[in-house]
Design a protein around this motif. Sequence first.
Motif: not given
Length: 322
Positions: A218-220, A284-290, A293-296, A301-302
């Motif tokens: 799911c992280f990918y 984060m995506i809903k707030r426009g912080e894409e 969200a990717e860094r999160f 994931s690691i």
Amino acid sequence: MKTTILFLLGLIFQLFCINTVSLAQKNIPDTVKTGIYVTSIHDIDFKDKEYTINFWLWLKYKNKEFNFADNLEIPQAKTISKSFSTIDSSGNEIYMLMKLQCVMKDSWSINNFPFDHQLLRLSVENSQFDSAALVFVPDTLGKQFDPRFTLRGWNIDSLKTSAANKIYETAFGDPSIKVPRTEYSSYKVRIGISRDAFGLFWKMFLGMYVAFFIAYMCFYIHADSIDSRFGLSVGSLFAVIGNKYIIDGSLPESTTFTLVDTLHGITLVFILIIIILTAFSLKMIKRGEEKKAERFDRFFSISLLTVYLLLNIFFIVKAINA
């Protein structure tokens, strides 16, 4: 007169000594030299806590009243089958040899399953004579099991024999016994076995790990594909629960927290964490912080995979070395 008195005193003293020695000899129990040679162990039923053992048993003793042909007792046996028996009483002692097959009931320790070590117990008693009349002495000369027979899925680590008194807190209805306590000599056999575990481990836990890594993927998946991420995570959660019920169905009941419970519990918790992190990523995506969200997703994931693998390795190594 003085000489006569001394003679009578000496005679009384001799009679007293003879009676004392005679009483002491009466209180010494007869010994039964006992040996065993195990030819096979098979039909291990792990769920019902049973196994079948074939073995030769020999007994050497002098008291003809012992009659092991009728009074042989194996307390933990579910069934006893005698396929061969012979008695030689031509010498100063009786030599009895018999071949037995027993279905034994025992208790398993499943805390570290499938990296478990089990102790198979077998004991022999005489149901007629207690420890005041009969004492077993182990015959340890030579090997005690056939080194050529193999126990499928298991390794035989040790076979030890010993003798000890077994206490029964009852008089078995005998009115002459004041205290409800009797002791019987017991010839004990302890067989240590360990499982060939790694093949069985992957066979039983592969489904659980596959389910976890499906949820981990799911992280990918981009965070705005919310249906895919939640669908994979929830499906993996039910897959792990189903895998645990399948494994539990092949194990005896246990009130302790086993390795099976630990690994499945860790996997369920981590899949739940993945679902929670997916929800945060969606916010984060809903707030426009894409980018955030990717860094999160990349960070967790690691870190999540590292912690999960380390916990699994720790508990598995602990079970192997237990």
